[in-house]
Design an enzyme around this catalytic site. Structure first.
Site, PDB file in Angstrom:
ATOM      1  N   ASP A 491       4.015 -46.473 -17.050  1.00  0.00           N
ATOM      2  CA  ASP A 491       3.608 -45.069 -17.394  1.00  0.00           C
ATOM      3  C   ASP A 491       2.953 -44.982 -18.763  1.00  0.00           C
ATOM      4  O   ASP A 491       3.636 -45.336 -19.627  1.00  0.00           O
ATOM      5  CB  ASP A 491       4.543 -44.081 -17.294  1.00  0.00           C
ATOM      6  CG  ASP A 491       4.065 -42.570 -17.483  1.00  0.00           C
ATOM      7  OD1 ASP A 491       3.737 -41.892 -16.552  1.00  0.00           O
ATOM      8  OD2 ASP A 491       4.151 -41.958 -18.643  1.00  0.00           O
ATOM      9  N   GLU A 535      -1.684 -40.691 -14.842  1.00  0.00           N
ATOM     10  CA  GLU A 535      -1.656 -41.919 -15.749  1.00  0.00           C
ATOM     11  C   GLU A 535      -0.347 -42.818 -15.454  1.00  0.00           C
ATOM     12  O   GLU A 535      -0.006 -43.810 -15.995  1.00  0.00           O
ATOM     13  CB  GLU A 535      -1.255 -41.350 -17.145  1.00  0.00           C
ATOM     14  CG  GLU A 535       0.045 -40.900 -17.688  1.00  0.00           C
ATOM     15  CD  GLU A 535       0.047 -39.604 -17.273  1.00  0.00           C
ATOM     16  OE1 GLU A 535       1.196 -38.725 -17.787  1.00  0.00           O
ATOM     17  OE2 GLU A 535      -0.751 -38.886 -16.523  1.00  0.00           O
TER      18      GLU A 535
END
Length: 633
Positions: A491, A535
């Protein structure tokens, strides 16, 4: 000469006259019956030819709608996966424009929201569709299959179009809107004009409720005309999938011979009609000639009594009829862009049309006499052979096959063949006629669409759908092989702040850079790098232990940090960084766990890395215990 002899001679003219009269009456009667039978044969042959044309043209309409539907399915999948936000719509607008330009049969593509507002399309018209029949259909029905609506006039350019639409849902399963695709009536009419059926013939495509969609010749006054009150839509005897009937056209008043074919998948009906007078004109001229010849023959028989001449002329007429029938077949076959072949019971080619040069690269004279199935791919051959055997036994009358076949210059191509059994007069099967076309480009398009369905368009990695499918496969494989399976969740730290600071284009570039770093670590054949969402990324690593998983995770984290992409709001590092969570397991030892448990374990490790200060790797354990009792780990 005795009296008895004289009496015999006197009766001879009467007997001869009676014999000649009986013979002439018989000849004339037989000739009349044969001409009537020939007339019926002409009509029957025309019906058969038109039935073949109707089948091919309704198949073309179905294939066109299937092509539209494949594009619509891709758009629906993207909308349901990425949402209908402005960024997604902007991407899809470009995709729709490209598809419309690449595929001539697509008239327009559009996305409509749940209020009927036109979000985007390949055109520029803005309108609302909340009152349109197709929109109300999807709004009221939760079904997900495609809906083919009645033909309407396009708001883009006023052309008549056929609509195909699918519903897409919001994340909560409620109605999210409609993806709409259309085919122009002019495109269909232009396609039908390529078929040489007759000077006064016509091909008409109608919606199931009787509204004319397209007609060739393309007479604008007929498109959109409703013929629902005509016998074809009213009479119960004509409400079958296909058939032939004779009627007086309600459009131009001409006597017509027609063949209709209803689509089994869409509400469409294809009607091929030929002017009856035009169709029978060659037969009428030939019949008059033949009857005059029969009269002359009768006169000749009256003069010379030559029965042999009569038999000889009958044989000549039969031969002429056979030659004429063969000429009609060759004219239709050799004028077709598809390859037409006739296969004998010995499975050798008896006839090959000139289109074989374009389809398979071989001239007809090079193929006649060779095995019909010689060029078929060995993997497809058993299925094709089974169908041909069933047709030779009379168990199947027709079949449609798709298979790979060798081409003389182009290697291997995809062919679609429609096969029809042919029979002798006694009803016994004497072979098969096959009409084949090259669908290689169509198969390539299908493959491309399948790839788009599992690939993330921004990064080129697998998307969430592709990841979920592969995870299930690898879990099952690891269970069977009693091997390990590892997962890394990555992440990007403070990515929302990065987007706010540098803008979405920079954010997209950042994601592509990170995707490249992750993809570089997926070096083995079984490894899979995917964009999990937003993301967040994931990399699936089969048959690797916790140490190996941690090593790869640390390389990814270090490479992202080392890339040095400036991130001023990431105060701890000053550049773009990522947090990594990893988990490993052996599915065979975790019988009560499932694929979701591995994801949850890696996700927990990821959040632990974030809680510990970000820009670091955390592993859930060398061998993750995925049982419920370990949930507090």
């Amino acid at each position: 000469m005795s009296a008895t002899q004289r009496a015999g001679w006197s009766r001879l003219p009467l007997r001869a006259a009676a014999f000649v009269a009986l013979t002439c009456a018989t000849i004339l009667g037989v000739s009349g019956w044969r001409e009537w039978a020939a007339r019926e044969a002409v009509l029957k042959g025309a019906e058969t030819e038109m039935a073949n044309v109707a089948r091919s043209q309704i198949q073309h309409a179905e294939d066109s709608l299937d092509l539209l539907d494949s594009g619509v399915v891709g758009v629906v999948s993207r909308l349901e996966m990425d949402g209908a936000g402005s960024a997604t719509i902007a991407k899809l607008r470009t995709l729709l424009d490209v598809r419309e330009k690449a595929i001539p049969r697509i008239h327009s593509l559009a996305i409509i929201d749940d209020q009927g507002n036109w979000l985007t399309s390949s055109g520029t018209v803005s309108s609302t569709f909340s009152d349109d029949a197709f929109f109300r259909h999807h709004q009221l029905s939760p079904k997900r299959e495609p809906h083919v609506g009645r033909p309407v006039k396009s708001l883009l350019d006023g052309e008549w179009v056929v609509t195909l639409s699918r519903r897409f849902n919001k994340p909560d399963g409620s109605f999210g809107g409609v993806v709409l695709a259309t085919i122009s009536s002019k495109y269909l009419s232009h396609f039908y004009e390529q078929f040489e059926i007759g000077r006064n013939s016509s091909v008409t495509l109608a919606h199931g409720d009787g509204l004319i969609v397209a007609r060739a010749p393309n007479d604008e006054e007929f498109v959109g005309h409703n013929v629902a009150d005509k016998p074809l839509f009213r009479e119960p005897s004509l409400q079958r999938p296909s058939g032939a009937y004779h009627f007086k056209s309600p459009l131009d008043g001409a006597e017509r011979v027609s063949v209709f074919n209803r689509s089994s998948r869409f509400p469409l009906l294809l009607l091929v009609t030929v002017d009856k007078d035009e169709l029978l004109a060659p037969w009428r001229a030939a019949a008059i000639s033949r009857m005059l010849y029969a009269v002359a023959l009768v006169m000749l028989i009256a003069i010379i009594g030559a029965v042999l001449v009569r038999q000889l002329q009958r044989g000549q007429r039969m031969a002429a009829a056979l030659v004429e029938k063969e000429a009609h077949f060759r004219l239709l076959a050799e004028g077709s862009s598809d390859m037409v072949t006739r296969i004998g019971l010995d499975e050798r080619l008896r006839y090959v049309s000139p289109s074989s040069v374009r389809i398979v690269g071989w001239r007809p004279n090079q193929l006649i006499g060779t095995p019909a199935l010689a060029g078929i791919n060995p993997e497809d051959l058993p299925d094709v052979q089974a169908i041909v055997d069933a047709m030779k036994r009379g168990e199947k009358e027709e079949a449609r096959l798709i298979y790979r076949n060798s081409h003389r210059q182009n290697g291997e191509i995809w062919l679609e063949s429609t096969m029809q059994v042919t029979r002798k007069d006694n009803g016994r099967v004497d072979g098969v006629v096959a009409i084949s076309r090259d669908i290689t480009e169509h198969k390539k398009l299908e493959t491309r669409l399948e790839t788009l369905a599992i690939e993330d368009s921004l990064t080129g990695l697998a998307n969430r759908r592709g990841f979920d499918e592969r995870l299930k496969e690898e879990w099952a494989r690891a269970y069977r092989d009693r091997s390990s399976l590892a997962l890394l969740m990555i992440d990007v730290d403070h990515f929302k702040a990065y987007n706010d600071e540098y803008g979405h284009p920079a954010g997209d570039a950042c994601l592509r850079l990170i995707a490249g770093i992750i993809a570089a670590e997926a070096q083995r054949a079984g490894d899979l790098a995917a964009r999990y969402g937003g993301e967040e990324f994931a990399i699936l690593l089969p048959n690797i232990d916790a140490a190996g998983c941690a090593l790869i995770g640390e390389r990814i984290r270090s490479a992202i940090h080392a890339a040095g992409l400036v991130h001023s709001t990431n105060l701890a590092a000053g550049c773009v960084t990522a947090s990594v969570g990893g988990a490993t397991c052996r599915p065979a030892l975790e019988r009560t766990a499932g694929v979701a448990s591995l994801v949850e374990a890696a996700d927990r490790a990821l959040y632990a890395a974030k809680d510990a200060g970000r820009d670091r790797l955390m592993m859930s354990g060398e061998v993750v215990n995925l049982l419920p009792k370990a949930s507090g780990q």
